[in-house]
Design a protein around this motif. Structure first.
Motif, short mmCIF file in Angstrom:
data_model
loop_
_atom_site.label_atom_id
_atom_site.label_comp_id
_atom_site.label_asym_id
_atom_site.label_seq_id
_atom_site.Cartn_x
_atom_site.Cartn_y
_atom_site.Cartn_z
N PHE A 198 -21.95 -60.16 -55.01
CA PHE A 198 -21.75 -61.26 -53.98
C PHE A 198 -22.21 -60.55 -52.90
O PHE A 198 -22.02 -59.43 -52.22
CB PHE A 198 -20.19 -61.23 -53.81
CG PHE A 198 -19.45 -61.71 -55.07
CD1 PHE A 198 -19.15 -63.33 -55.36
CD2 PHE A 198 -19.11 -61.07 -56.18
CE1 PHE A 198 -18.47 -63.56 -56.30
CE2 PHE A 198 -18.47 -61.72 -57.29
CZ PHE A 198 -18.24 -62.84 -57.36
N ASP A 199 -23.29 -61.48 -52.31
CA ASP A 199 -23.88 -60.96 -50.91
C ASP A 199 -23.19 -61.88 -49.94
O ASP A 199 -23.07 -63.15 -49.84
CB ASP A 199 -25.57 -61.48 -51.04
CG ASP A 199 -26.07 -60.56 -52.26
OD1 ASP A 199 -25.76 -59.49 -52.51
OD2 ASP A 199 -27.24 -60.97 -52.86
N VAL A 200 -23.19 -61.23 -48.71
CA VAL A 200 -22.37 -61.68 -47.67
C VAL A 200 -23.05 -61.34 -46.58
O VAL A 200 -23.79 -60.37 -46.34
CB VAL A 200 -21.05 -61.39 -47.55
CG1 VAL A 200 -20.19 -62.01 -48.60
CG2 VAL A 200 -20.68 -59.86 -47.15
N ARG A 201 -23.22 -62.11 -45.39
CA ARG A 201 -23.97 -61.94 -44.24
C ARG A 201 -22.86 -60.96 -43.30
O ARG A 201 -21.76 -61.35 -43.11
CB ARG A 201 -24.25 -63.18 -43.43
CG ARG A 201 -25.19 -64.06 -44.05
CD ARG A 201 -26.66 -63.34 -43.86
NE ARG A 201 -27.83 -64.52 -44.15
CZ ARG A 201 -29.02 -64.28 -43.98
NH1 ARG A 201 -29.51 -63.10 -43.57
NH2 ARG A 201 -29.89 -64.97 -44.32
N ASP A 202 -23.35 -59.99 -42.56
CA ASP A 202 -22.74 -59.41 -41.40
C ASP A 202 -22.79 -60.15 -40.33
O ASP A 202 -23.34 -61.22 -40.03
CB ASP A 202 -23.01 -57.70 -41.39
CG ASP A 202 -24.32 -57.76 -40.52
OD1 ASP A 202 -25.05 -58.65 -40.12
OD2 ASP A 202 -24.45 -56.41 -40.53
N ARG A 203 -22.05 -59.69 -39.18
CA ARG A 203 -22.18 -60.34 -37.68
C ARG A 203 -23.67 -60.42 -37.25
O ARG A 203 -23.91 -61.43 -36.23
CB ARG A 203 -21.34 -59.70 -36.59
CG ARG A 203 -20.09 -59.63 -37.19
CD ARG A 203 -18.92 -59.05 -35.87
NE ARG A 203 -17.87 -58.98 -36.33
CZ ARG A 203 -17.01 -57.85 -36.93
NH1 ARG A 203 -17.72 -56.67 -36.67
NH2 ARG A 203 -16.02 -58.08 -37.44
N ASP A 204 -24.48 -59.64 -37.73
CA ASP A 204 -25.80 -59.66 -37.09
C ASP A 204 -26.80 -60.27 -38.21
O ASP A 204 -28.07 -60.25 -38.17
CB ASP A 204 -26.42 -58.07 -36.70
CG ASP A 204 -25.64 -57.39 -35.72
OD1 ASP A 204 -25.20 -58.18 -34.62
OD2 ASP A 204 -25.17 -56.26 -36.16
#
Length: 201
Positions: A116-122
């Protein structure tokens, strides 16, 4: 100083920053050198995780408690592999399109494994490898995607509050209330915390 206790969840869930290569999406895509992300860092992005007893999910008291505490009334299973999933190639492409949901995505891996790939805040991609016994909750409004790893097999329990709605909203869908709430609660709040730390540095 004693050695810090190893988080038992790390046996079944690991996370790291991804490289930018266009190689097969099912490869690990580690950076060089590898850059791991702790499960506490994932929690700061709203991604929750547990290690459960996948061989006894029918009678597992811990799973029962999580379901009661979080209101997960609906449950089914999804097997993703070439033999079991109709239109496999097309589905795998769709799962890997960056999208969000207006509700939590809860997945408990009872066999196999997947990413599962998720985006960080950047906006950087973090790859979360979930193996048998790992359960994760992706918050409503987080941009994410899914792919199998090179073993090409996962059997996951899907949990949901009420009647399931699996609608993916492919990026960009920043106007949705779920996305706005996610940004407010996890992206902006997180940035504020980081700013205050920087100000005293």
């Amino acid at each position: 100083m004693g050695v810090p206790e190893k988080d038992p969840r790390e046996e079944v869930i690991q996370a790291w920053y991804m490289d930018d290569s266009n190689e097969d999406q099912r490869l690990p895509h580690h950076k060089n050198p590898k850059e791991y992300v702790s499960l506490d860092q994932l929690a700061e992005l709203g991604v929750l995780s547990w290690k459960l007893d996948a061989d006894n999910y029918e009678t597992d008291e811990e799973l029962k408690k999580i379901r009661e505490d979080r209101g997960y009334s609906y449950m089914d299973f999804c097997e993703v592999c070439p033999e079991k999933l109709p239109n496999y190639e097309e589905k795998i492409k769709n799962f890997f399109e960056e999208h969000l949901h207006t509700d939590e995505e809860i997945r408990y891996c009872v066999a196999g494994s997947g990413y599962f790939d998720v985006r960080d805040r950047d906006e950087k991609w973090i790859r979360v490898w979930v193996k048998k016994g790992g359960m994760i909750v992706l918050p409503a409004g987080i941009y994410h995607r899914f792919t199998l790893d090179t073993d090409n097999y996962i059997k996951a329990m899907r949990l949901f509050v009420g009647d399931p709605i699996w609608t993916p909203f492919n990026r960009p869908h920043d106007h949705l209330p779920a996305r706005k709430a996610y940004v407010e609660n996890f992206v902006e709040k997180g940035s504020e915390n980081q700013t205050t730390v920087d100000a005293t540095a």
